[in-house]
Design an enzyme around this catalytic site. Structure first.
Site, PDB file in Angstrom:
ATOM      1  NE  ARG A  11       0.077  -2.336   8.489  1.00  0.00           N
ATOM      2  CZ  ARG A  11       0.617  -1.960   7.343  1.00  0.00           C
ATOM      3  NH1 ARG A  11      -0.114  -1.957   6.252  1.00  0.00           N
ATOM      4  NH2 ARG A  11       1.870  -1.578   7.269  1.00  0.00           N
ATOM      5  CG  ASN A  12       1.605   0.076  14.153  1.00  0.00           C
ATOM      6  OD1 ASN A  12       2.290  -0.878  14.489  1.00  0.00           O
ATOM      7  ND2 ASN A  12       1.769   0.676  12.980  1.00  0.00           N
ATOM      8  CB  SER A  45      -0.950  -0.004   1.206  1.00  0.00           C
ATOM      9  OG  SER A  45      -0.221  -0.115   2.420  1.00  0.00           O
ATOM     10  CG  PHE A  46       4.143   3.803   2.569  1.00  0.00           C
ATOM     11  CD1 PHE A  46       3.352   4.935   2.576  1.00  0.00           C
ATOM     12  CD2 PHE A  46       5.471   3.928   2.938  1.00  0.00           C
ATOM     13  CE1 PHE A  46       3.867   6.179   2.932  1.00  0.00           C
ATOM     14  CE2 PHE A  46       5.998   5.159   3.304  1.00  0.00           C
ATOM     15  CZ  PHE A  46       5.190   6.288   3.298  1.00  0.00           C
ATOM     16  CE  LYS A  93       5.117   5.650  11.848  1.00  0.00           C
ATOM     17  NZ  LYS A  93       3.970   5.535  10.939  1.00  0.00           N
ATOM     18  CB  ALA A 135      -0.952   3.826   2.073  1.00  0.00           C
ATOM     19  CE  LYS A 162       7.208   6.381   7.952  1.00  0.00           C
ATOM     20  NZ  LYS A 162       5.856   6.937   8.126  1.00  0.00           N
ATOM     21  N   GLY A 220       6.828  10.908   7.142  1.00  0.00           N
ATOM     22  CA  GLY A 220       5.800  11.939   7.212  1.00  0.00           C
ATOM     23  C   GLY A 220       4.478  11.395   7.696  1.00  0.00           C
ATOM     24  CG  LEU A 254       3.821  -6.107   8.794  1.00  0.00           C
ATOM     25  CD1 LEU A 254       4.824  -6.960   9.564  1.00  0.00           C
ATOM     26  CD2 LEU A 254       4.409  -5.637   7.464  1.00  0.00           C
TER      27      LEU A 254
END
Length: 338
Positions: A258-259, A14-15, A192, A141, A109, A137, A282
């Site tokens: 997601r996190n 996605s990213f 983060k 996504a 990341k 940044g 993930l």
């Protein structure tokens, strides 16, 4: 300032796909490199990546391929792979003749593994002669792919490289700033995701918006602690970059993260052990936790929020507590040496 004549993006998730879409706003020769032949054909013919971005339409001139033999011909190569795949990806690109003629922009990341270190340190060994910069940044996504307003920080030890990349990616709706502090941006980009897990748990436990906002302040302090230990934060103002405070706020506050979603679902789960065993998606913060604990031990750091999240997510590393509390945030806020 000169434009890159062509841009490659390595990583078709996605990213990576959204970054390819972003790059294509300013460059007519952008190619997405990925492993899945079916997705490559879908992007070429339908201009979608349904698996990762749903029915969002991608730029008409965006190309996609699985042929890595041609990636060496691209002036800018954006790396957008999961952190666990970083080393293998760089080694693979090295076998395809990546050299000092290719500028690398790292959008991954996390931390390099075995041993745990910054991506910038690993690149000194794997690709020491390639000009390198880092992209961090507040970027969801799907919003990037929809061409919605956003911003990012570009960091490089060579500020001319950072400025050139920023010039190539900036537009009326995408703002960039540059920095030479590659350490703080990498640390913030990894930590983060861990703080977002706590934010999700706090949300599930109905701790309130005051507590979540206070978490942001405490999290920035822990980012500064690790960054300084690794040689970053030469200027306190570096903490105010879009790629630090902006990305932290977005990741901690959006259930599109997601996190945060993982933390929330863990928080409402009645059987947390079973939840952790069966959760297959993930979650970068979960992946980063054990690596950060290595660094905390190596540099003898006190980072109570990280330790508390670890006690909930990997209880076999740190003894599990009854549940996430506000105590770790308070401990961090009491520090005045940061």
């Amino acid at each position: 300032m000169n434009k890159f004549k062509n841009i490659a993006v390595y990583g078709g998730g996605s990213f990576g796909t959204s970054l390819a879409s972003l790059a294509a706003q300013n460059c007519n020769n952008v190619t997405l490199f990925l492993r899945d032949e079916a997705i490559a054909k879908e992007i070429l013919h339908n201009k979608t990546n349904v698996k990762y971005l749903g029915d969002i339409k991608l730029p008409a001139h965006l190309q996609a391929t699985t042929n890595l033999d041609i990636i060496k011909d691209f002036e800018l190569i954006i790396i957008a792979v999961p952190s666990y795949a970083f080393d293998d990806s760089i080694k693979l690109l090295k076998t395809h003749s990546i050299s000092k003629d290719n500028t690398l922009l790292i959008a991954t990341k996390g931390f390099a593994r075995n041993p745990t270190t910054l991506f910038s340190d690993r690149l000194k060994t794997l690709l020491p002669h390639s000009p390198t910069a880092f992209f961090v940044g507040p970027n969801l996504a799907k919003e990037l792919a929809k061409n919605l307003p956003a911003s990012a920080s570009i960091a490089s030890l060579d500020i001319d490289i950072a400025n050139k990349i920023a010039y190539n990616l900036s537009s009326k709706i995408f703002t960039t700033n540059v920095s030479s502090d590659i350490v703080t941006l990498q640390v913030a980009g990894a930590l983060k995701n861990i703080f977002a897990i706590k934010s999700g748990i706090d949300l599930a436990r109905k701790q309130g918006e005051n507590a979540r906002a206070t978490l942001i302040v405490a999290a920035l302090k822990e980012i500064a602690i690790l960054s300084k230990a690794l040689g970053g934060m030469q200027k306190n103002s570096d903490i105010l970059l879009e790629g630090v405070v902006g990305d932290l706020v977005l990741t901690c506050y959006s259930l599109g993260s997601r996190n945060t979603k993982f933390g929330y679902e863990l928080g409402i789960s009645s059987d947390k052990k079973q939840f952790l065993q069966e959760y297959k998606e993930l979650v970068e913060g979960r992946e980063a936790l054990k690596l950060v604990l290595d660094l905390i031990k190596k540099y003898n750091l006190h980072m109570p929020i990280i330790s508390e999240v670890a006690s909930c997510v990997i209880p076999y590393v740190i003894p599990a507590k009854a549940g996430m509390t506000y105590e770790s945030t308070q401990q961090c806020l009491r520090r005045n040496d940061i």
